[in-house]
Scaffold this motif. Structure first.
Motif, PDB file in Angstrom:
ATOM      1  N   GLU A   2       0.834  -1.211   0.000  1.00 62.42           N
ATOM      2  CA  GLU A   2       0.000   0.000   0.000  1.00 62.42           C
ATOM      3  C   GLU A   2       0.865   1.256   0.000  1.00 62.42           C
ATOM      4  OE1 GLU A   2      -3.110   2.669  -0.019  1.00 62.42           O
ATOM      5  OE2 GLU A   2      -3.138   0.519  -0.451  1.00 62.42           O
ATOM      6  N   GLU A   3       1.914   1.271   0.815  1.00 64.25           N
ATOM      7  CA  GLU A   3       2.803   2.435   0.866  1.00 64.25           C
ATOM      8  C   GLU A   3       3.500   2.648  -0.471  1.00 64.25           C
ATOM      9  OE1 GLU A   3       6.719   3.688   3.361  1.00 64.25           O
ATOM     10  OE2 GLU A   3       5.006   3.014   4.554  1.00 64.25           O
ATOM     11  N   LEU A   4       3.942   1.568  -1.091  1.00 64.32           N
ATOM     12  CA  LEU A   4       4.578   1.674  -2.400  1.00 64.32           C
ATOM     13  C   LEU A   4       3.603   2.170  -3.461  1.00 64.32           C
ATOM     14  CD1 LEU A   4       6.630  -1.645  -2.331  1.00 64.32           C
ATOM     15  CD2 LEU A   4       7.592   0.666  -2.311  1.00 64.32           C
ATOM     16  N   ALA A   5       2.362   1.709  -3.375  1.00 65.76           N
ATOM     17  CA  ALA A   5       1.357   2.064  -4.385  1.00 65.76           C
ATOM     18  C   ALA A   5       0.998   3.539  -4.364  1.00 65.76           C
ATOM     19  CB  ALA A   5       0.109   1.211  -4.189  1.00 65.76           C
ATOM     20  N   VAL A   6       1.022   4.170  -3.203  1.00 63.84           N
ATOM     21  CA  VAL A   6       0.615   5.581  -3.107  1.00 63.84           C
ATOM     22  C   VAL A   6       1.803   6.547  -3.090  1.00 63.84           C
ATOM     23  CG1 VAL A   6      -1.576   5.029  -2.010  1.00 63.84           C
ATOM     24  CG2 VAL A   6       0.423   5.525  -0.587  1.00 63.84           C
ATOM     25  N   PHE A   7       3.016   6.013  -3.094  1.00 64.82           N
ATOM     26  CA  PHE A   7       4.205   6.867  -3.112  1.00 64.82           C
ATOM     27  C   PHE A   7       4.281   7.617  -4.429  1.00 64.82           C
ATOM     28  CE2 PHE A   7       8.687   7.628  -3.965  1.00 64.82           C
ATOM     29  CZ  PHE A   7       9.070   8.259  -2.804  1.00 64.82           C
ATOM     30  N   PRO A   8       4.603   8.880  -4.464  1.00 68.83           N
ATOM     31  CA  PRO A   8       5.082   9.755  -3.401  1.00 68.83           C
ATOM     32  C   PRO A   8       3.990  10.588  -2.744  1.00 68.83           C
ATOM     33  CG  PRO A   8       5.439  10.856  -5.481  1.00 68.83           C
ATOM     34  CD  PRO A   8       4.784   9.514  -5.790  1.00 68.83           C
ATOM     35  N   ASP A  17       8.370   5.878   5.067  1.00 70.53           N
ATOM     36  CA  ASP A  17       9.522   5.274   5.746  1.00 70.53           C
ATOM     37  C   ASP A  17       9.937   3.950   5.129  1.00 70.53           C
ATOM     38  OD1 ASP A  17       9.508   7.417   7.465  1.00 70.53           O
ATOM     39  OD2 ASP A  17       8.476   6.362   9.072  1.00 70.53           O
ATOM     40  N   GLN A  18       8.973   3.114   4.812  1.00 76.27           N
ATOM     41  CA  GLN A  18       9.305   1.809   4.234  1.00 76.27           C
ATOM     42  C   GLN A  18       9.859   1.961   2.815  1.00 76.27           C
ATOM     43  OE1 GLN A  18       6.575  -1.609   5.779  1.00 76.27           O
ATOM     44  NE2 GLN A  18       5.238   0.094   5.230  1.00 76.27           N
ATOM     45  N   VAL A  19       9.321   2.915   2.062  1.00 76.53           N
ATOM     46  CA  VAL A  19       9.832   3.174   0.714  1.00 76.53           C
ATOM     47  C   VAL A  19      11.277   3.654   0.803  1.00 76.53           C
ATOM     48  CG1 VAL A  19       9.569   4.557  -1.378  1.00 76.53           C
ATOM     49  CG2 VAL A  19       7.539   3.720  -0.199  1.00 76.53           C
ATOM     50  N   ASP A  20      11.564   4.553   1.736  1.00 71.82           N
ATOM     51  CA  ASP A  20      12.926   5.045   1.925  1.00 71.82           C
ATOM     52  C   ASP A  20      13.882   3.907   2.278  1.00 71.82           C
ATOM     53  OD1 ASP A  20      12.101   7.626   1.426  1.00 71.82           O
ATOM     54  OD2 ASP A  20      12.033   8.210   3.536  1.00 71.82           O
ATOM     55  N   SER A  69      14.397   1.593  -0.803  1.00 73.66           N
ATOM     56  CA  SER A  69      15.237   2.184  -1.844  1.00 73.66           C
ATOM     57  C   SER A  69      16.696   2.270  -1.402  1.00 73.66           C
ATOM     58  CB  SER A  69      14.720   3.559  -2.259  1.00 73.66           C
ATOM     59  OG  SER A  69      14.797   4.473  -1.194  1.00 73.66           O
ATOM     60  N   ARG A  70      16.925   2.551  -0.132  1.00 74.23           N
ATOM     61  CA  ARG A  70      18.306   2.591   0.357  1.00 74.23           C
ATOM     62  C   ARG A  70      18.945   1.200   0.318  1.00 74.23           C
ATOM     63  NH1 ARG A  70      21.008   5.607   5.503  1.00 74.23           N
ATOM     64  NH2 ARG A  70      23.083   4.914   4.997  1.00 74.23           N
ATOM     65  N   ALA A  71      18.193   0.189   0.718  1.00 76.24           N
ATOM     66  CA  ALA A  71      18.709  -1.180   0.668  1.00 76.24           C
ATOM     67  C   ALA A  71      19.029  -1.585  -0.766  1.00 76.24           C
ATOM     68  CB  ALA A  71      17.701  -2.147   1.285  1.00 76.24           C
ATOM     69  N   PHE A  72      18.149  -1.244  -1.702  1.00 75.44           N
ATOM     70  CA  PHE A  72      18.389  -1.559  -3.109  1.00 75.44           C
ATOM     71  C   PHE A  72      19.649  -0.876  -3.610  1.00 75.44           C
ATOM     72  CE2 PHE A  72      17.945  -0.562  -7.611  1.00 75.44           C
ATOM     73  CZ  PHE A  72      17.805  -1.833  -8.136  1.00 75.44           C
TER      74      PHE A  72
END
Length: 59
Positions: A17-23, A29-32, A35-38
């Motif tokens: 859900e967080e990924l779907a509505v980003f940005p 927080d989870q998207v950040d 993306s940092r881990a990737f």
């Protein structure tokens, strides 16, 4: 494209859900973190493992 695998867990729906509505979403927080881990993984792609990069105890 099938390039990302996700461990089946109770937090999956919240992350998706967080990924779907980003940005535009309220939380990112989870998207950040994802993306940092990737990015960290991509930087390590062509480097030797950590135990080979550091000369520990003169070995």
């Amino acid at each position: 494209m099938g390039n990302v695998w996700m461990l089946k867990a109770e937090w999956n729906d919240a992350l998706i859900e967080e990924l779907a509505v980003f940005p535009s979403g309220r939380h990112d927080d989870q998207v950040d973190a994802l993306s940092r881990a990737f990015n960290d993984l991509m930087e390590q792609k062509n480097k030797p493992p950590v135990w080979r990069r550091f000369n520990l105890m003169g070995r």
